[in-house]
Design a protein around this motif. Sequence first.
Motif, mmCIF file in Angstrom:
data_model
loop_
_atom_site.group_PDB
_atom_site.id
_atom_site.type_symbol
_atom_site.label_atom_id
_atom_site.label_comp_id
_atom_site.label_asym_id
_atom_site.label_seq_id
_atom_site.Cartn_x
_atom_site.Cartn_y
_atom_site.Cartn_z
ATOM 1 N N ASP A 168 -10.296 14.539 -8.094
ATOM 2 C CA ASP A 168 -10.781 13.349 -7.390
ATOM 3 C C ASP A 168 -10.647 13.505 -5.881
ATOM 4 O OD1 ASP A 168 -11.518 12.001 -9.718
ATOM 5 O OD2 ASP A 168 -9.554 11.059 -9.928
ATOM 6 N N GLU A 171 -12.837 12.904 -1.334
ATOM 7 C CA GLU A 171 -12.407 12.918 0.067
ATOM 8 C C GLU A 171 -13.025 14.058 0.876
ATOM 9 O OE1 GLU A 171 -10.759 10.409 1.249
ATOM 10 O OE2 GLU A 171 -10.351 9.513 -0.709
ATOM 11 N N GLN A 229 1.802 2.972 -3.456
ATOM 12 C CA GLN A 229 0.802 3.596 -4.297
ATOM 13 C C GLN A 229 0.045 4.717 -3.611
ATOM 14 O OE1 GLN A 229 -1.853 1.086 -6.380
ATOM 15 N NE2 GLN A 229 -0.275 -0.359 -6.980
ATOM 16 N N TYR A 230 0.251 4.920 -2.340
ATOM 17 C CA TYR A 230 -0.468 5.940 -1.588
ATOM 18 C C TYR A 230 0.525 6.855 -0.875
ATOM 19 C CZ TYR A 230 -4.719 3.399 -2.504
ATOM 20 O OH TYR A 230 -5.763 2.798 -3.141
ATOM 21 N N LYS A 231 0.104 8.081 -0.719
ATOM 22 C CA LYS A 231 0.962 9.057 -0.048
ATOM 23 C C LYS A 231 0.084 9.963 0.810
ATOM 24 C CE LYS A 231 4.410 12.582 -0.846
ATOM 25 N NZ LYS A 231 5.110 13.438 -1.749
ATOM 26 N N MET A 253 0.820 -1.198 0.000
ATOM 27 C CA MET A 253 0.000 0.000 0.000
ATOM 28 C C MET A 253 0.861 1.259 0.000
ATOM 29 S SD MET A 253 -3.044 1.019 2.563
ATOM 30 C CE MET A 253 -3.299 2.695 2.982
ATOM 31 N N SER A 254 1.959 1.299 0.704
ATOM 32 C CA SER A 254 2.740 2.526 0.832
ATOM 33 C C SER A 254 3.324 3.002 -0.493
ATOM 34 C CB SER A 254 3.843 2.344 1.865
ATOM 35 O OG SER A 254 4.735 1.344 1.423
ATOM 36 N N VAL A 314 -3.744 9.505 -0.188
ATOM 37 C CA VAL A 314 -4.321 9.493 -1.530
ATOM 38 C C VAL A 314 -3.505 8.608 -2.453
ATOM 39 C CG1 VAL A 314 -5.360 11.798 -1.321
ATOM 40 C CG2 VAL A 314 -3.075 11.566 -2.284
ATOM 41 N N ASP A 315 -4.183 8.044 -3.412
ATOM 42 C CA ASP A 315 -3.533 7.274 -4.465
ATOM 43 C C ASP A 315 -2.628 8.239 -5.231
ATOM 44 O OD1 ASP A 315 -2.995 6.070 -7.040
ATOM 45 O OD2 ASP A 315 -4.653 4.693 -6.653
ATOM 46 N N VAL A 316 -1.400 7.880 -5.479
ATOM 47 C CA VAL A 316 -0.457 8.784 -6.151
ATOM 48 C C VAL A 316 -0.890 9.106 -7.584
ATOM 49 C CG1 VAL A 316 1.516 8.147 -4.721
ATOM 50 C CG2 VAL A 316 1.089 6.914 -6.870
ATOM 51 N N ARG A 317 -1.813 8.331 -8.125
ATOM 52 C CA ARG A 317 -2.306 8.576 -9.483
ATOM 53 C C ARG A 317 -3.557 9.442 -9.502
ATOM 54 N NH1 ARG A 317 -3.030 2.393 -10.386
ATOM 55 N NH2 ARG A 317 -3.875 2.866 -8.359
ATOM 56 N N ALA A 318 -4.125 9.761 -8.334
ATOM 57 C CA ALA A 318 -5.382 10.504 -8.252
ATOM 58 C C ALA A 318 -5.176 11.975 -8.601
ATOM 59 C CB ALA A 318 -5.970 10.387 -6.853
#
Length: 165
Positions: free
Chosen positions: A29, A34, A4-6, A1-2, A21-25
């Motif tokens: 979004d 959120e 892809q998320y920050k 998880m770490s 948040v997802d690093v691709r968001a």
Amino acid sequence: MSGQYKLVRCTVNGRAVEKMVDVRASLTDMLRDEYHLTSVKKGCEVGECGACTVLIDGETFNSCIYLAVWAEGKHITTLEGLAAPNGELSDIQQAFIDETAIQCGFCTPGFLLTAAEILAMDRLLTDEELRKCLSGHLCRCTGYENIFRAVKKAMYRRQGREIDF
């Protein structure tokens, strides 16, 4: 998880917040999903229509092409942040009402945030300059003239001048 998320810490409409948040968001979004800030519209999602416009540290950005992770440490303002804490409308919001610059409303939040950036310049723009500043937005309903008039009206009033169309 770490991977892809920050964790993103920023200020949204004057309130310090933090979210994983997802690093691709996109910022769109994050703000919608959120924080439930639905004034940030998903339009084209390629930075062409202006419906997702937000202010980041006082400058307009298309939040659909701005990654949420880039918001780290930034001050973000959405339409919900333009009104006074007591709910009183800002001068530009009132000008949009006065000039009937709203029809379906989909493009309105983006136009209002761009107008807020224009008004923060604290100077009178020529009609040509003003039209160029507003050109990053698409509107299907109004024909733009009432939007232009509303921004020009607020700009003149902030300079202590009245304008008669």
